[in-house]
Scaffold this motif. Structure first.
Motif, PDB file in Angstrom:
ATOM      1  N   LYS A  15      -7.805   4.365  -7.124  1.00  0.00           N
ATOM      2  CA  LYS A  15      -7.865   3.407  -6.143  1.00  0.00           C
ATOM      3  C   LYS A  15      -7.011   3.973  -4.880  1.00  0.00           C
ATOM      4  O   LYS A  15      -6.799   3.291  -3.949  1.00  0.00           O
ATOM      5  CB  LYS A  15      -6.975   2.013  -6.536  1.00  0.00           C
ATOM      6  N   TRP A  16      -6.448   5.008  -4.934  1.00  0.00           N
ATOM      7  CA  TRP A  16      -5.896   5.758  -3.877  1.00  0.00           C
ATOM      8  C   TRP A  16      -6.748   5.775  -2.510  1.00  0.00           C
ATOM      9  O   TRP A  16      -7.752   6.506  -2.670  1.00  0.00           O
ATOM     10  CB  TRP A  16      -5.307   7.176  -4.254  1.00  0.00           C
ATOM     11  N   GLY A  17      -6.247   5.418  -1.382  1.00  0.00           N
ATOM     12  CA  GLY A  17      -6.891   5.654  -0.390  1.00  0.00           C
ATOM     13  C   GLY A  17      -8.109   4.998  -0.191  1.00  0.00           C
ATOM     14  O   GLY A  17      -9.028   5.073   0.820  1.00  0.00           O
ATOM     15  N   GLY A  18      -8.273   3.811  -0.966  1.00  0.00           N
ATOM     16  CA  GLY A  18      -9.416   3.029  -0.782  1.00  0.00           C
ATOM     17  C   GLY A  18      -9.378   1.951   0.204  1.00  0.00           C
ATOM     18  O   GLY A  18      -8.436   1.823   0.791  1.00  0.00           O
ATOM     19  N   ILE A  19     -10.556   1.318   0.671  1.00  0.00           N
ATOM     20  CA  ILE A  19     -10.574   0.396   1.775  1.00  0.00           C
ATOM     21  C   ILE A  19     -10.311  -0.834   1.153  1.00  0.00           C
ATOM     22  O   ILE A  19      -9.922  -1.636   1.994  1.00  0.00           O
ATOM     23  CB  ILE A  19     -11.903   0.638   2.560  1.00  0.00           C
ATOM     24  N   GLU A  20     -10.750  -1.145  -0.062  1.00  0.00           N
ATOM     25  CA  GLU A  20     -10.820  -2.559  -0.434  1.00  0.00           C
ATOM     26  C   GLU A  20     -10.649  -2.459  -1.906  1.00  0.00           C
ATOM     27  O   GLU A  20     -10.959  -1.432  -2.736  1.00  0.00           O
ATOM     28  CB  GLU A  20     -12.020  -3.188  -0.343  1.00  0.00           C
ATOM     29  N   VAL A  21      -9.570  -3.380  -2.504  1.00  0.00           N
ATOM     30  CA  VAL A  21      -8.942  -3.415  -3.760  1.00  0.00           C
ATOM     31  C   VAL A  21      -9.527  -5.022  -4.309  1.00  0.00           C
ATOM     32  O   VAL A  21      -8.674  -5.637  -3.715  1.00  0.00           O
ATOM     33  CB  VAL A  21      -7.725  -3.186  -4.259  1.00  0.00           C
ATOM     34  N   LYS A  22     -10.525  -5.290  -4.842  1.00  0.00           N
ATOM     35  CA  LYS A  22     -10.698  -6.965  -5.026  1.00  0.00           C
ATOM     36  C   LYS A  22      -9.869  -7.034  -6.091  1.00  0.00           C
ATOM     37  O   LYS A  22      -9.582  -6.787  -7.206  1.00  0.00           O
ATOM     38  CB  LYS A  22     -12.201  -6.822  -5.496  1.00  0.00           C
ATOM     39  N   THR A  23      -9.521  -8.580  -6.018  1.00  0.00           N
ATOM     40  CA  THR A  23      -8.585  -9.339  -7.129  1.00  0.00           C
ATOM     41  C   THR A  23      -8.865 -10.668  -6.965  1.00  0.00           C
ATOM     42  O   THR A  23      -9.611 -11.312  -6.111  1.00  0.00           O
ATOM     43  CB  THR A  23      -7.061  -9.089  -7.121  1.00  0.00           C
ATOM     44  N   GLY A  24      -8.530 -11.338  -8.127  1.00  0.00           N
ATOM     45  CA  GLY A  24      -8.781 -12.670  -8.062  1.00  0.00           C
ATOM     46  C   GLY A  24      -7.797 -13.430  -7.669  1.00  0.00           C
ATOM     47  O   GLY A  24      -6.811 -13.034  -6.712  1.00  0.00           O
TER      48      GLY A  24
END
Lengths: 254, 256
Positions: free
Chosen positions: B56-65
């Motif tokens: 997840k490093w450097g990602g644009i989006e991390v989806k969560t509930g």
């Protein structure tokens, strides 16, 4: 540190709905605090200097565009927004456009901007927008169609599902006690579309795909609580085998 | 991920050293049957637990509930809530670290609302625990068992909520406390301050009222077919009859 919105323009419920963000985050992303009093007896508590009036345009308050539009020390003229008793236009509603070059055409509501009584209708009431025009490089730029906002009070009308013509409506209760929109002309119920539930993350709550860090439904709904005559701390100490038999010395509360 | 990479490499180098303290090595007897017991604790990752998973490093989006709400937490036992608190705490520490790392590298921190979701969950958890403790104390002692406090006036004469504390000495013997906390004492300066302060509040209120009045006239002029009930609902303190009698009401035209 959180500051409440009490005397500010609140973000409407339906404007927030599609973004699926906690209200607290929206406040945090939107706030512009210039000064707040430090803690100490010599300072008046909770004295805050911050922006109170925001320009509410088509951009959502948590976006960079909104921040650019509301740069510190930029002010926009006052805007009068007609008070509405109840919001009645939802994402996915079929509406007819009553003004402009697309007058008489029907379309689906795409975005709601409740603070301005605005909606954007998909593919209608558009304007051409030039992107990336560069005279030095002799580049003409790219044109894109951009939907322009429409006032819900005067510029659009809901469409009656029985004859697909625009109609006035009112809110009524069914015999089951459900609140519905009823067409004034034909008396037919205008159903609220299923896409009301839709957010940027999921189409409907039932079709939500669980992410790796989400707690699964069966774990959340499992009942593990058992009533017991003890406090939280006493219960945890008992479970962890911590015994406390020291007697605290006499103390005074003031 | 400069800092994260550095720490990751250091952890790899000294991985065995850092773990040694907490792992017990049991010498195995030859020919004994080895059965490995099930471990329920999460894998130990040293300092890397302060960072997100590497993919997840450097990602644009991390989806969560969404966050946990109170209704869901009321179903859970005290032990479960205790565990959940530490899961949330670790997650918050991780997010704060990632946020700071993104700031240091002038990068975008993806989905900053995750922090708020975790904090909302923590607030709800605390509220549920307090609810349970209050119920116990009220049943046993008739009091809430919360930290006592009262609304008093500070040195300026402004109301505030004073949270009481526990002291080994009674109030009259505690010189330090007496020096630290100065409550309202009526004197000439205080009186002058409060007079002006209240005047300011009064004028603010009056101005707000006038502003609302003028705003309503502006609305009436711009939207003649407006829903009057909605207007009254939004501005209950404005007298509409009086607003319509004002010279500002009506457009700039010669009356017929």
């Amino acid at each position: 540190m959180r500051f409440s919105f009490t005397n500010f323009a609140r973000i409407g419920k339906w404007s927030q709905q599609f973004g699926n963000l906690p209200e607290r985050y929206i406040e945090r992303a939107m706030n512009q605090v210039y000064w707040k009093n430090p803690k100490g007896p010599q300072y008046k508590p909770n004295a805050v200097l911050q922006r109170k009036k925001f320009k509410m345009g088509v951009h959502r308050p948590w976006t960079m565009e909104f921040k650019n539009e509301n740069m510190p020390k930029t002010y926009s003229p006052k805007i009068f927004v007609e008070p509405i008793r109840e919001w009645s236009y939802f994402r996915g509603d079929r509406v007819e456009i009553l003004v402009g070059k697309d007058k008489g055409k029907q379309g689906i509501i795409k975005t709601i901007i409740q603070e301005r009584n605005w909606v954007l209708v998909e593919g209608l009431n558009c304007k051409l927008k030039n992107l990336g025009k560069d005279e030095k490089k002799d580049f003409e730029g790219v044109y894109i169609q951009e939907e322009q906002p429409l006032l819900v009070t005067t510029d659009i009308a809901l469409v009656d599902p029985s004859d697909l013509k625009s109609t006035e409506f009112e809110w009524r209760f069914t015999e089951a006690g459900e609140k519905v929109r009823v067409s004034a002309r034909s008396g037919r119920i205008i159903p609220i579309p299923a896409s009301v539930e839709e957010t940027i993350d999921y189409k409907s709550k039932s079709t939500y795909r669980e992410q790796p860090k989400d707690t699964t439904t069966d774990v959340v709904t499992e009942i593990t609580f058992e009533p017991k005559l003890c406090t939280f701390e006493m219960d945890i100490m008992e479970k962890m085998g911590i015994k406390e038999d020291r007697v605290p010395p006499k103390s005074y509360w003031y | 991920m400069g800092t994260a990479n550095k720490i990751f490499n250091i952890c790899k180098l000294f991985g065995n050293l850092t773990v040694q303290g907490s792992v017990k090595t049991v010498p195995l007897k030859p020919f004994s049957i080895v059965t490995r017991s099930i471990s329920t604790s999460p894998p130990l990752k040293d300092l890397m637990e302060f960072f997100d998973q590497k993919d997840k490093w450097g990602g644009i989006e991390v989806k969560t509930g969404r966050a946990w709400n109170k209704e869901e937490m009321r179903l859970k036992s005290n032990t479960d809530l205790h565990k959940l608190w530490y899961i949330l705490l670790k997650e918050r520490n991780m997010l704060l670290t990632m946020e700071q790392d993104a700031k240091d590298q002038v990068r975008l921190f993806p989905n900053p609302e995750r922090l708020d979701k975790v904090e909302i969950s923590m607030e709800n958890l605390e509220a549920v625990v307090r609810e349970r403790n209050k119920a116990y104390h009220q049943l046993e002692t008739g009091e809430t068992g919360e930290r006592p406090g009262k609304v008093t006036k500070n040195a300026f004469g402004l109301n505030y909520y004073y949270k009481m504390s526990e002291y080994p000495l009674p109030k009259h013997m505690n010189k330090k406390w007496q020096q630290k906390y100065r409550f309202f004492k009526h004197d000439k300066d205080n009186e002058a301050f409060l007079l002006k302060y209240r005047e300011k509040l009064y004028l603010n209120k009056k101005r707000q009222k006038a502003r609302n009045f003028n705003h309503v006239i502006g609305l009436l002029n711009r939207f003649p077919n407006m829903d009057i009930a909605a207007l009254k609902q939004q501005y209950p303190d404005v007298d509409l009859e009086k607003a319509k009698r004002s010279r500002k009401y009506g457009g700039h035209f010669v009356p017929k």
